[in-house]
Structure formats: C-alpha cells, structure tokens
Motif scaffolding. Structure first.
Motif, PDB file in Angstrom:
ATOM      1  N   THR A  78      45.501  32.835  38.992  1.00  0.00           N
ATOM      2  CA  THR A  78      45.616  32.236  37.656  1.00  0.00           C
ATOM      3  C   THR A  78      46.781  32.806  36.862  1.00  0.00           C
ATOM      4  N   GLY A  79      47.625  33.581  37.498  1.00  0.00           N
ATOM      5  CA  GLY A  79      48.754  34.162  36.787  1.00  0.00           C
ATOM      6  C   GLY A  79      48.347  35.127  35.693  1.00  0.00           C
ATOM      7  N   ASP A 194      31.080  29.893  40.469  1.00  0.00           N
ATOM      8  CA  ASP A 194      31.020  30.656  39.226  1.00  0.00           C
ATOM      9  C   ASP A 194      32.376  31.249  38.868  1.00  0.00           C
ATOM     10  N   THR A 195      33.065  31.821  39.850  1.00  0.00           N
ATOM     11  CA  THR A 195      34.350  32.444  39.563  1.00  0.00           C
ATOM     12  C   THR A 195      35.412  31.403  39.231  1.00  0.00           C
ATOM     13  N   VAL A 196      35.434  30.301  39.956  1.00  0.00           N
ATOM     14  CA  VAL A 196      36.398  29.238  39.661  1.00  0.00           C
ATOM     15  C   VAL A 196      36.148  28.662  38.268  1.00  0.00           C
ATOM     16  N   LEU A 203      42.037  29.638  31.838  1.00  0.00           N
ATOM     17  CA  LEU A 203      43.325  28.944  31.871  1.00  0.00           C
ATOM     18  C   LEU A 203      43.455  27.911  30.762  1.00  0.00           C
ATOM     19  N   GLY A 204      42.328  27.458  30.218  1.00  0.00           N
ATOM     20  CA  GLY A 204      42.376  26.435  29.180  1.00  0.00           C
ATOM     21  C   GLY A 204      42.525  25.051  29.769  1.00  0.00           C
ATOM     22  N   ALA A 205      43.209  24.163  29.062  1.00  0.00           N
ATOM     23  CA  ALA A 205      43.325  22.771  29.495  1.00  0.00           C
ATOM     24  C   ALA A 205      43.921  22.657  30.889  1.00  0.00           C
ATOM     25  N   TRP A 210      43.818  22.954  37.897  1.00  0.00           N
ATOM     26  CA  TRP A 210      43.799  24.117  38.794  1.00  0.00           C
ATOM     27  C   TRP A 210      42.494  24.166  39.588  1.00  0.00           C
ATOM     28  N   ALA A 211      41.363  24.001  38.890  1.00  0.00           N
ATOM     29  CA  ALA A 211      40.062  24.052  39.572  1.00  0.00           C
ATOM     30  C   ALA A 211      39.925  22.902  40.563  1.00  0.00           C
ATOM     31  N   ALA A 212      40.400  21.724  40.173  1.00  0.00           N
ATOM     32  CA  ALA A 212      40.283  20.554  41.041  1.00  0.00           C
ATOM     33  C   ALA A 212      41.104  20.712  42.314  1.00  0.00           C
ATOM     34  N   SER A 213      42.126  21.549  42.243  1.00  0.00           N
ATOM     35  CA  SER A 213      42.982  21.750  43.417  1.00  0.00           C
ATOM     36  C   SER A 213      42.418  22.760  44.402  1.00  0.00           C
TER      37      SER A 213
END
Length: 238
Positions: A78-79, A194-196, A203-205, A210-213
């Motif tokens: 997540t940088g 849970d972690t994702v 990460l916000g919007a 990101w999660a979908a990827s």
C-alpha cells in the motif's frame, strides 16, 4: 453445536452443523483465541507484542514473526498507507492479528472434522461448506443492510467508520482515513479478507481499485460520497 463468547473485545459466535464434531473442538477454538489475545494484544502490557515494542523480547515467537511479516507485506503493497508502526504510537498489529487468529481457529475446526460451520468474530466471518448468507451493514443505518452475500468456503470482512469512528489511519499522512465509509472484502481466508479490507480503507478512495486487484478478492465498498462499488464476481445472494 452453537457457542458465543466474548474474546478480543468483541463477541465471537460459532455454529457447527456437523453432528459428529465433539464439543472439545469448540473449546479448542476459544482457548486459542484467548491465547492469541494474551500474546498479541497491544493493550496488554504483558503481551509478547507489548514486550517486543519495549525492547524486552529479542526473538519473537514463530506466530509473531508470521504476523509481522504480513504487516510488512501489506505496508509495502500500500505504499505505507497500511502501517502498524505509526509515529507516536506503539506497535499495533491488531488489523492482522484478528483475521489471522480467527482463520487459525477455523483450521482447528477443520482438523477436528468439521465440514460445515460459520465462525463470526465481531462481524468478520469464516464460512465452511455452505452456502451461508452474510449481511453487509448499511454505513449510515445500523438496522439496515446494504446487501446480502452468499458464500461457501470463503471469508468476509468489513472495515468501516460506523462502529469505532475514524480509527483507521493512513500511514502516509498520519491522519484518519476518511475516503471510504465501509469496505467489505470476500476472500479465500479471513487473514486475507480482514487485512485487505483494512489496508484498502487506509488507502481511501483508491483502495477500492487496489482491493479489487488482489487475487481472489471480491469487493463491496461505499465511499465518503455514498457511491457504491462492487466487483463483478461479488457473491450477492439471489
């Protein structure tokens, strides 16, 4: 078999539909969750996490090494938005510990012969067999659902602002993450779900995409403007 206990600061409910699974399997689940809380809670001054943070532990246990490795994996992914070592705060791996420990508890049930069960830890769910129906709470109305999922041999986790306020911090800014109202993730394990969900919320919007990827993850999210996002493979109940 049905059991509810308060562990880790939230209710944990267990339902096992297999008639041949002994009661001691449930005993083992709750004993492990109590052990995980004692070992990994940053709110207990005598826990391994607290002692490590104070420099009193030089060789973390294998379990804590696993947890910290996951924390670092998601920090990098997540940088820095997801970070369990925020400036001015102690080490707090709770965002990983909950899903990781509950998934291990589910493994104990499987080892005991359970094939159809639902383990619900404060709203985050491991579902074996199935299908099981899992409601996703409306972020503005406690008595309403946004959607109902139908899952089998999967896990569901939600990170949101409605229970604990702005408690998830964007590690890149040090400020509360406010771009989303709720983020629900369906994944093969609760460790991932849970972690994702928490990392995406931090990460916000941008966390929705990101999660979908992430491989194996399906997403249902509501952003701060109350726009709804869902992936094509989300297992919505008919």
């Amino acid at each position: 078999m049905r059991r509810v206990e308060h562990v880790m600061g939230f209710p944990v409910s267990l339902r096992v539909d297999d008639a041949d699974v002994p009661e001691r399997a449930a005993d083992a689940v709750f004993a492990w969750l109590r052990e995980a809380d004692a070992r990994f809670s940053p709110f207990r001054p005598d826990s391994e996490v607290s002692r490590l943070d104070r420099g009193e532990v030089t060789g973390p246990s294998a379990g804590l090494r696993d947890v910290l490795a996951l924390c670092e994996e998601y920090r990098a992914a997540t940088g820095g938005a997801f970070d369990v070592r925020l400036p001015g705060r102690g080490l707090d791996p709770c965002a990983v510990v909950k899903g990781w420990s509950v998934q291990k508890a589910a493994g104990l049930l499987t080892a005991a012969g359970a094939r159809r069960f639902c383990l619900n830890a404060g709203g985050d769910v491991v579902a074996a067999g199935g299908p099981w129906r899992v409601g996703v709470r409306h972020p503005d109305h406690a008595g309403r659902l946004c959607t109902v999922l139908e899952v089998a041999d999967a896990a569901v986790a939600t990170s949101a602002r409605y229970e604990r306020g702005d408690h998830i911090v964007d590690g890149r800014t040090g400020r509360p993450a406010t771009g989303l109202l709720s983020m629900t993730v369906v994944a093969p394990t609760l460790t991932e779900a849970d972690t994702v969900a928490t990392a995406a919320f931090a990460l916000g919007a941008e966390g929705v995409e990101w999660a979908a990827s992430r491989e194996g993850c399906e997403v249902f999210a509501v952003d701060a403007d109350r726009r709804v996002f869902r992936t094509a493979g989300l297992p919505v109940a008919a």
